[in-house]
Design an enzyme around this catalytic site. Structure first.
Site, mmCIF file in Angstrom:
data_model
loop_
_atom_site.group_PDB
_atom_site.id
_atom_site.type_symbol
_atom_site.label_atom_id
_atom_site.label_comp_id
_atom_site.label_asym_id
_atom_site.label_seq_id
_atom_site.Cartn_x
_atom_site.Cartn_y
_atom_site.Cartn_z
ATOM 1 C CG HIS A 42 -26.536 -11.945 -6.632
ATOM 2 N ND1 HIS A 42 -25.749 -13.406 -5.607
ATOM 3 C CD2 HIS A 42 -27.450 -13.317 -6.532
ATOM 4 C CE1 HIS A 42 -26.713 -13.966 -5.625
ATOM 5 N NE2 HIS A 42 -28.038 -13.864 -5.882
ATOM 6 C CG HIS A 84 -31.019 -15.916 -1.187
ATOM 7 N ND1 HIS A 84 -31.046 -16.939 -0.403
ATOM 8 C CD2 HIS A 84 -31.082 -16.097 -2.492
ATOM 9 C CE1 HIS A 84 -31.540 -17.960 -1.621
ATOM 10 N NE2 HIS A 84 -31.129 -17.042 -2.161
#
Ligand code: G3P
Ligand code: CA
Length: 293
Positions: A42, A84
């Site tokens: 991740h 992100h």
């Protein structure tokens, strides 16, 4: 020499000659294993290194992740970068370098300006000087270092699909087994479908609120254009996994870091887990093998 003795000697010789083959076959035999749970790093190995940096991706590969997750956004001049958040404040020193450019949206900065930022110190001074990588740099680094770990690309904003597909195509990684796509935006996955070869999976991400409203209807919609669903950890149940599998959809869960959660989800039969610690699932038996339903 009596015939029976000759026959016995012949049998012994046959046995001795075939022994190495038999032993090799036994050694190679593996019990009919279930596919192991796919481990998705991740934002890279973001529990050990600053997210979405080359260090984080390199470490994820070293920790045998099955996929490296890359969130992709576009800069003001249309360059694809791995990031992100929609803003730069949390993961770079943008407030220091450009104090008057609040709210520091990525889309307000050119790549040249972004390259002046430090994307590592916020995590740990050991990573000072890490920069915000472009998607191009990520693919080049993995190639240059002969890292053969596929990418799991998330389009964080609709409208970048063609540029992403073109870039991956240029590097020869727009193919099954080299990339998987995900997005919270259905329109982004639908735009990707005609741009990618058959067999490259599309995963529809859903948030917790959505996951709690109308499972079967949601799965029916998603099954029309996607190959899987990305579910948030708190929302995952056996029923969800069974219902999704019943519609031929893979189930990937985000973000699973605690060993007890990893063991529980792997035993539940999820197909993949997003984790900040790609070194952890391998230490959990349930994640190496799945019970047959
Ligand atoms: O893609 C799975 C997961 O990464 C989605 O959430 O916010 O970490 O991109 P986020
Ligand atoms: Ca993501």
């Amino acid at each position: 020499m009596r015939r029976i003795t000759v026959f016995r000697i012949y049998l012994c010789a046959l046995f001795l000659l075939s022994l190495p083959i038999v032993l090799a076959a036994v050694a190679a035999w593996q019990p009919p294993s279930q596919p192991k749970t796919t481990v998705i790093a991740h934002r890279g190995a973001s529990g050990h290194a600053p997210e979405h940096t080359l260090s984080s991706y390199r470490l994820a590969a070293r920790m045998n992740a099955d996929y490296i997750e890359v969130d992709v956004r576009a800069t003001k001049d249309g360059k694809l970068v791995a990031l992100h958040d929609a803003t730069l404040a949390r993961t770079t020193n943008v407030e220091t370098v450009y104090p008057h450019r609040s709210p520091w949206r990525v889309s307000d900065f050119s790549l040249r300006e972004l390259k002046k930022l430090d994307a590592g110190s916020w995590f740990d001074p050991r990573f000072a000087g890490e920069c915000v990588p472009t998607l191009d740099e990520v693919v080049r680094m993995l190639k240059a270092e002969r890292v053969n770990v596929p990418l799991y690309v998330e389009t964080k904003q609709p409208g970048i699909e063609r540029a992403v597909a073109r870039l991956l195509q240029k590097h020869g990684v727009l193919q099954r087994g080299s990339v998987m796509f995900q997005s919270f935006h259905p329109e982004s996955l639908q735009a990707l479908r005609p741009l990618i070869p058959r067999g490259v999976p599309l995963i529809q991400l859903v948030g917790e609120k959505e996951a709690r409203s109308g499972r079967d209807e949601l799965l029916q919609q998603i099954a029309v254009y996607a190959d899987g669903i990305g579910l948030p950890l708190p929302a995952v149940t056996e029923e969800w996994v069974r219902a999704a599998h019943g519609r031929g959809l893979m189930v990937h869960v985000y973000t699973v870091n605690e060993p007890h959660d990893l063991a529980r989800l792997c035993a539940m039969g999820v197909d993949g887990v997003f984790t900040d610690y790609p070194d952890r699932p391998g230490r959990i038996a349930a994640c190496r093998r799945l019970p047959r339903h």
